[in-house]
Design a protein around this motif. Structure first.
Motif, PDB file in Angstrom:
ATOM      1  N   ALA A  13       0.836  -1.204   0.000  1.00  0.00           N
ATOM      2  CA  ALA A  13       0.000   0.000   0.000  1.00  0.00           C
ATOM      3  C   ALA A  13       0.870   1.253   0.000  1.00  0.00           C
ATOM      4  CB  ALA A  13      -0.928  -0.009   1.209  1.00  0.00           C
ATOM      5  N   ARG A  14       1.956   1.218   0.768  1.00  0.00           N
ATOM      6  CA  ARG A  14       2.880   2.352   0.825  1.00  0.00           C
ATOM      7  C   ARG A  14       3.472   2.617  -0.559  1.00  0.00           C
ATOM      8  NH1 ARG A  14       7.824   1.706   4.877  1.00  0.00           N
ATOM      9  NH2 ARG A  14       6.183   1.658   6.447  1.00  0.00           N
ATOM     10  N   ARG A  15       3.876   1.544  -1.260  1.00  0.00           N
ATOM     11  CA  ARG A  15       4.429   1.707  -2.619  1.00  0.00           C
ATOM     12  C   ARG A  15       3.371   2.242  -3.578  1.00  0.00           C
ATOM     13  NH1 ARG A  15       7.139  -3.005  -1.148  1.00  0.00           N
ATOM     14  NH2 ARG A  15       5.565  -4.311  -2.135  1.00  0.00           N
ATOM     15  N   ALA A  16       2.131   1.757  -3.455  1.00  0.00           N
ATOM     16  CA  ALA A  16       1.054   2.211  -4.339  1.00  0.00           C
ATOM     17  C   ALA A  16       0.778   3.697  -4.152  1.00  0.00           C
ATOM     18  CB  ALA A  16      -0.213   1.393  -4.093  1.00  0.00           C
ATOM     19  N   VAL A  17       0.754   4.160  -2.907  1.00  0.00           N
ATOM     20  CA  VAL A  17       0.546   5.590  -2.638  1.00  0.00           C
ATOM     21  C   VAL A  17       1.698   6.396  -3.234  1.00  0.00           C
ATOM     22  CG1 VAL A  17       0.461   7.345  -0.811  1.00  0.00           C
ATOM     23  CG2 VAL A  17      -0.922   5.270  -0.616  1.00  0.00           C
ATOM     24  N   GLY A  18       2.913   5.923  -3.045  1.00  0.00           N
ATOM     25  CA  GLY A  18       4.070   6.613  -3.606  1.00  0.00           C
ATOM     26  C   GLY A  18       4.012   6.707  -5.121  1.00  0.00           C
ATOM     27  N   GLU A  19       3.573   5.620  -5.758  1.00  0.00           N
ATOM     28  CA  GLU A  19       3.451   5.623  -7.221  1.00  0.00           C
ATOM     29  C   GLU A  19       2.382   6.609  -7.679  1.00  0.00           C
ATOM     30  OE1 GLU A  19       2.783   1.527  -8.267  1.00  0.00           O
ATOM     31  OE2 GLU A  19       4.794   0.937  -7.626  1.00  0.00           O
ATOM     32  N   ARG A  20       1.276   6.698  -6.941  1.00  0.00           N
ATOM     33  CA  ARG A  20       0.214   7.656  -7.302  1.00  0.00           C
ATOM     34  C   ARG A  20       0.698   9.088  -7.139  1.00  0.00           C
ATOM     35  NH1 ARG A  20      -3.126   4.090  -3.972  1.00  0.00           N
ATOM     36  NH2 ARG A  20      -3.943   2.508  -5.372  1.00  0.00           N
ATOM     37  N   ILE A  21       1.450   9.334  -6.073  1.00  0.00           N
ATOM     38  CA  ILE A  21       1.995  10.684  -5.866  1.00  0.00           C
ATOM     39  C   ILE A  21       2.954  11.029  -6.998  1.00  0.00           C
ATOM     40  CG2 ILE A  21       3.529  12.070  -4.405  1.00  0.00           C
ATOM     41  CD1 ILE A  21       2.217  10.605  -1.988  1.00  0.00           C
ATOM     42  N   ARG A  22       3.812  10.100  -7.351  1.00  0.00           N
ATOM     43  CA  ARG A  22       4.779  10.353  -8.429  1.00  0.00           C
ATOM     44  C   ARG A  22       4.053  10.613  -9.751  1.00  0.00           C
ATOM     45  NH1 ARG A  22       7.779   7.790 -12.480  1.00  0.00           N
ATOM     46  NH2 ARG A  22       9.875   8.644 -12.668  1.00  0.00           N
ATOM     47  N   ALA A  23       3.045   9.797 -10.065  1.00  0.00           N
ATOM     48  CA  ALA A  23       2.294   9.978 -11.308  1.00  0.00           C
ATOM     49  C   ALA A  23       1.603  11.336 -11.337  1.00  0.00           C
ATOM     50  CB  ALA A  23       1.275   8.847 -11.474  1.00  0.00           C
ATOM     51  N   ALA A  24       0.998  11.736 -10.219  1.00  0.00           N
ATOM     52  CA  ALA A  24       0.330  13.041 -10.153  1.00  0.00           C
ATOM     53  C   ALA A  24       1.341  14.171 -10.273  1.00  0.00           C
ATOM     54  CB  ALA A  24      -0.461  13.159  -8.848  1.00  0.00           C
ATOM     55  N   ARG A  25       2.515  13.993  -9.661  1.00  0.00           N
ATOM     56  CA  ARG A  25       3.560  15.017  -9.740  1.00  0.00           C
ATOM     57  C   ARG A  25       4.044  15.181 -11.177  1.00  0.00           C
ATOM     58  NH1 ARG A  25       8.819  14.586 -10.068  1.00  0.00           N
ATOM     59  NH2 ARG A  25       8.987  12.442  -9.309  1.00  0.00           N
ATOM     60  N   LEU A  26       4.273  14.067 -11.854  1.00  0.00           N
ATOM     61  CA  LEU A  26       4.725  14.138 -13.243  1.00  0.00           C
ATOM     62  C   LEU A  26       3.638  14.726 -14.143  1.00  0.00           C
ATOM     63  CD1 LEU A  26       6.664  10.760 -13.512  1.00  0.00           C
ATOM     64  CD2 LEU A  26       7.618  13.074 -13.292  1.00  0.00           C
ATOM     65  N   HIS A  27       2.380  14.362 -13.879  1.00  0.00           N
ATOM     66  CA  HIS A  27       1.265  14.913 -14.647  1.00  0.00           C
ATOM     67  C   HIS A  27       1.188  16.435 -14.472  1.00  0.00           C
ATOM     68  CE1 HIS A  27      -2.572  14.922 -16.728  1.00  0.00           C
ATOM     69  NE2 HIS A  27      -3.039  15.708 -15.758  1.00  0.00           N
ATOM     70  N   ALA A  28       1.539  16.897 -13.268  1.00  0.00           N
ATOM     71  CA  ALA A  28       1.543  18.331 -12.983  1.00  0.00           C
ATOM     72  C   ALA A  28       2.828  18.997 -13.468  1.00  0.00           C
ATOM     73  CB  ALA A  28       1.368  18.560 -11.479  1.00  0.00           C
ATOM     74  N   ASN A  29       3.700  18.209 -14.118  1.00  0.00           N
ATOM     75  CA  ASN A  29       4.977  18.720 -14.626  1.00  0.00           C
ATOM     76  C   ASN A  29       5.774  19.392 -13.513  1.00  0.00           C
ATOM     77  OD1 ASN A  29       6.827  18.989 -16.722  1.00  0.00           O
ATOM     78  ND2 ASN A  29       6.145  21.073 -17.175  1.00  0.00           N
ATOM     79  N   MET A  30       5.866  18.693 -12.387  1.00  0.00           N
ATOM     80  CA  MET A  30       6.529  19.232 -11.214  1.00  0.00           C
ATOM     81  C   MET A  30       7.695  18.327 -10.828  1.00  0.00           C
ATOM     82  SD  MET A  30       4.567  20.246  -7.657  1.00  0.00           S
ATOM     83  CE  MET A  30       3.331  21.273  -8.430  1.00  0.00           C
ATOM     84  N   THR A  31       8.772  18.914 -10.388  1.00  0.00           N
ATOM     85  CA  THR A  31       9.906  18.141  -9.876  1.00  0.00           C
ATOM     86  C   THR A  31       9.640  17.778  -8.417  1.00  0.00           C
ATOM     87  OG1 THR A  31      11.075  20.094  -9.079  1.00  0.00           O
ATOM     88  CG2 THR A  31      11.525  19.396 -11.366  1.00  0.00           C
ATOM     89  N   GLN A  32      10.456  16.873  -7.893  1.00  0.00           N
ATOM     90  CA  GLN A  32      10.358  16.573  -6.469  1.00  0.00           C
ATOM     91  C   GLN A  32      10.644  17.828  -5.648  1.00  0.00           C
ATOM     92  OE1 GLN A  32      12.944  13.239  -5.626  1.00  0.00           O
ATOM     93  NE2 GLN A  32      11.330  11.760  -6.114  1.00  0.00           N
ATOM     94  N   GLU A  33      11.602  18.608  -6.104  1.00  0.00           N
ATOM     95  CA  GLU A  33      11.936  19.846  -5.396  1.00  0.00           C
ATOM     96  C   GLU A  33      10.749  20.801  -5.397  1.00  0.00           C
ATOM     97  OE1 GLU A  33      13.859  18.507  -7.802  1.00  0.00           O
ATOM     98  OE2 GLU A  33      15.712  18.005  -6.753  1.00  0.00           O
ATOM     99  N   GLY A  34      10.088  20.929  -6.540  1.00  0.00           N
ATOM    100  CA  GLY A  34       8.924  21.814  -6.634  1.00  0.00           C
ATOM    101  C   GLY A  34       7.786  21.350  -5.748  1.00  0.00           C
ATOM    102  N   LEU A  35       7.521  20.050  -5.755  1.00  0.00           N
ATOM    103  CA  LEU A  35       6.471  19.516  -4.901  1.00  0.00           C
ATOM    104  C   LEU A  35       6.814  19.752  -3.439  1.00  0.00           C
ATOM    105  CD1 LEU A  35       3.917  17.993  -4.229  1.00  0.00           C
ATOM    106  CD2 LEU A  35       5.161  15.841  -4.610  1.00  0.00           C
ATOM    107  N   ALA A  36       8.051  19.481  -3.086  1.00  0.00           N
ATOM    108  CA  ALA A  36       8.475  19.675  -1.699  1.00  0.00           C
ATOM    109  C   ALA A  36       8.272  21.126  -1.272  1.00  0.00           C
ATOM    110  CB  ALA A  36       9.936  19.262  -1.542  1.00  0.00           C
TER     111      ALA A  36
END
Length: 76
Positions: A13-36
């Protein structure tokens, strides 16, 4: 005494949530730094959450959803 390690179900479940966050971040054209920055977290925390190495507390999950402009239910 250290806590018991997470069960396989919790890790999945933890991995699935992480994958959803990553997919949403990429869809928003955002870097990890930007999201943070937008969520008030540090990049390492975002990375660990996306990789499934850390579980975000609810407050941080809400901040991440808000920063990405997605409903919380889309991430869990």
């Amino acid at each position: 005494m250290s806590p018991a390690p997470p069960s396989p179900r919790v890790l999945a479940a933890r991995r699935a949530v992480g994958e959803r966050i990553r997919a949403a971040r990429l869809h928003a054209n955002m870097t990890q730094e930007g999201l943070a920055e937008h969520a008030g977290l540090d990049r390492q925390s975002v990375n660990r959450i996306e990789q499934g190495h850390a579980s975000p507390i609810l407050d941080n999950l809400i901040r991440i959803a808000d920063a990405l402009g997605v409903p919380l239910r889309d991430l869990v």
